[in-house]
Design an enzyme around this catalytic site. Structure first.
Site, PDB file in Angstrom:
ATOM      1  N   ALA A  34    -112.392 -25.274-109.004  1.00 11.64           N
ATOM      2  CA  ALA A  34    -113.623 -24.793-108.498  1.00 11.64           C
ATOM      3  C   ALA A  34    -113.670 -23.230-109.209  1.00 11.64           C
ATOM      4  O   ALA A  34    -112.519 -22.682-109.416  1.00 11.64           O
ATOM      5  CB  ALA A  34    -113.979 -24.635-107.228  1.00 11.64           C
ATOM      6  N   LEU A  35    -114.694 -22.607-109.337  1.00 10.05           N
ATOM      7  CA  LEU A  35    -114.781 -21.170-109.720  1.00 10.05           C
ATOM      8  C   LEU A  35    -116.004 -20.660-109.132  1.00 10.05           C
ATOM      9  O   LEU A  35    -117.200 -21.134-108.756  1.00 10.05           O
ATOM     10  CB  LEU A  35    -114.940 -21.136-111.326  1.00 10.05           C
ATOM     11  N   SER A  89    -109.875 -21.730-109.058  1.00 11.30           N
ATOM     12  CA  SER A  89    -108.883 -22.400-108.490  1.00 11.30           C
ATOM     13  C   SER A  89    -108.545 -23.992-108.890  1.00 11.30           C
ATOM     14  O   SER A  89    -109.444 -24.515-109.123  1.00 11.30           O
ATOM     15  CB  SER A  89    -108.970 -22.680-106.928  1.00 11.30           C
ATOM     16  N   CYS A 114    -118.364 -26.761-102.293  1.00 14.69           N
ATOM     17  CA  CYS A 114    -119.304 -26.221-103.300  1.00 14.69           C
ATOM     18  C   CYS A 114    -120.714 -26.713-102.832  1.00 14.69           C
ATOM     19  O   CYS A 114    -121.683 -26.493-103.557  1.00 14.69           O
ATOM     20  CB  CYS A 114    -119.066 -26.504-104.532  1.00 14.69           C
ATOM     21  N   THR A 136    -115.629 -23.351-100.333  1.00 14.43           N
ATOM     22  CA  THR A 136    -114.757 -24.229-100.876  1.00 14.43           C
ATOM     23  C   THR A 136    -113.423 -23.679 -99.927  1.00 14.43           C
ATOM     24  O   THR A 136    -113.426 -23.101 -98.705  1.00 14.43           O
ATOM     25  CB  THR A 136    -114.339 -23.571-102.164  1.00 14.43           C
ATOM     26  N   TYR A 137    -112.227 -24.585-100.385  1.00  9.39           N
ATOM     27  CA  TYR A 137    -111.093 -24.532 -99.516  1.00  9.39           C
ATOM     28  C   TYR A 137    -109.969 -23.875-100.405  1.00  9.39           C
ATOM     29  O   TYR A 137    -109.936 -24.449-101.677  1.00  9.39           O
ATOM     30  CB  TYR A 137    -110.743 -25.751 -98.890  1.00  9.39           C
TER      31      TYR A 137
END
Length: 255
Positions: A173-174, A188, A204, A101-102
């Site tokens: 995302a997590l 995030s 992801c 992820t970013y």
């Protein structure tokens, strides 16, 4: 180390003391720490140190952070999901679950440092509550988010009136790590950020997955405001009671 107390026999006078300590610890409010703009490696090292040194009486914490541009790759992540290695953005391999992820400016990152054993909370239930907190946060800004089976995170619902081509895009995302019954890493939420770096990865692990932010969907709220709303929603969903979280001042704010 996050210790789980050993239960003495019912006849032992220490039993009531241990039970009272556990009850007091579980009743402690979650501490919200506004860490501001912080290098990812510094946050990562601090999370691991906090989790490794905590005791059964240590208060749970939520850290609110904004990172300079960085890609992070989960412990079972495939480096092939980094499509542009020459982007100039550093890649950090971490111990959370999930793929790549970013993180970057304009994104609220919430790290959840929780004692799950003390809370009697299973990991799957924690993920569900985190996702619901994001959905509730988006709803506070008139945005509709939804889950997708088998793909942790929150996505723009087709029911969002102005979703248009962004329906189904990922907005949060997590990823978590559980060590000795305690969680770290977290969630995030994209507020207002440069989304271009997401094109350099399969977010992801999903090729072609669009990523969007709240600003693209018409929300003008600032980072502090969204971070405050997210923290309150996380605490409300984890503890099951409404929470008020103050805006950043100095040090820690207890909700």
């Amino acid at each position: 180390m996050c210790a789980t107390p050993v239960s003495p026999s019912p006849e032992s006078p220490r039993s009531a003391q241990a039970g009272a300590a556990a009850s007091d610890a579980a009743a402690q409010p979650v501490i919200v720490r506004w860490r501001g703009l912080e290098d990812y490696q510094a946050s990562f090292d601090a999370m691991r140190a906090f989790t490794g040194s905590r005791s059964f009486e240590t208060s749970d914490e939520i850290w609110l952070v904004e990172h300079p541009p960085v890609f992070t790759l989960g412990q079972a992540g495939d480096p092939a999901h980094l499509l542009a290695a020459d982007s100039g953005i550093p890649l950090v391999k971490v111990d959370r679950g999930g793929q790549i992820t970013y993180h970057g400016p304009g994104q609220v990152v919430g790290y959840l440092l929780l004692d799950l054993r003390r809370r009697k909370l299973m990991v799957r239930e924690l993920v569900t509550r985190i996702e619901q907190a994001v959905i509730d946060t988006l709803a506070a800004y008139n945005l509709a988010g939804e889950r997708k089976a088998g793909a942790p995170g929150i996505y723009v619902s087709p029911e969002q009136p102005n979703a248009g081509l962004h329906a189904g895009a990922k907005i949060a995302a997590l990823g978590l790590k559980i060590r000795n019954g305690c969680s770290y890493h977290g969630v995030s939420l994209n507020v207002k950020m440069d989304l271009q770096p997401f094109l350099a990865i399969n977010p992801c692990g999903y090729a072609g997955l669009e990523t969007v932010d709240m600003a693209t969907l018409g929300v003008a709220a600032g980072w502090d405001d969204v971070a405050q709303t997210l923290a309150a929603s996380l605490i409300a969903n984890i503890d099951g009671i409404p929470a008020a979280v103050g805006l950043p001042q100095a040090g820690a704010i207890t909700a």
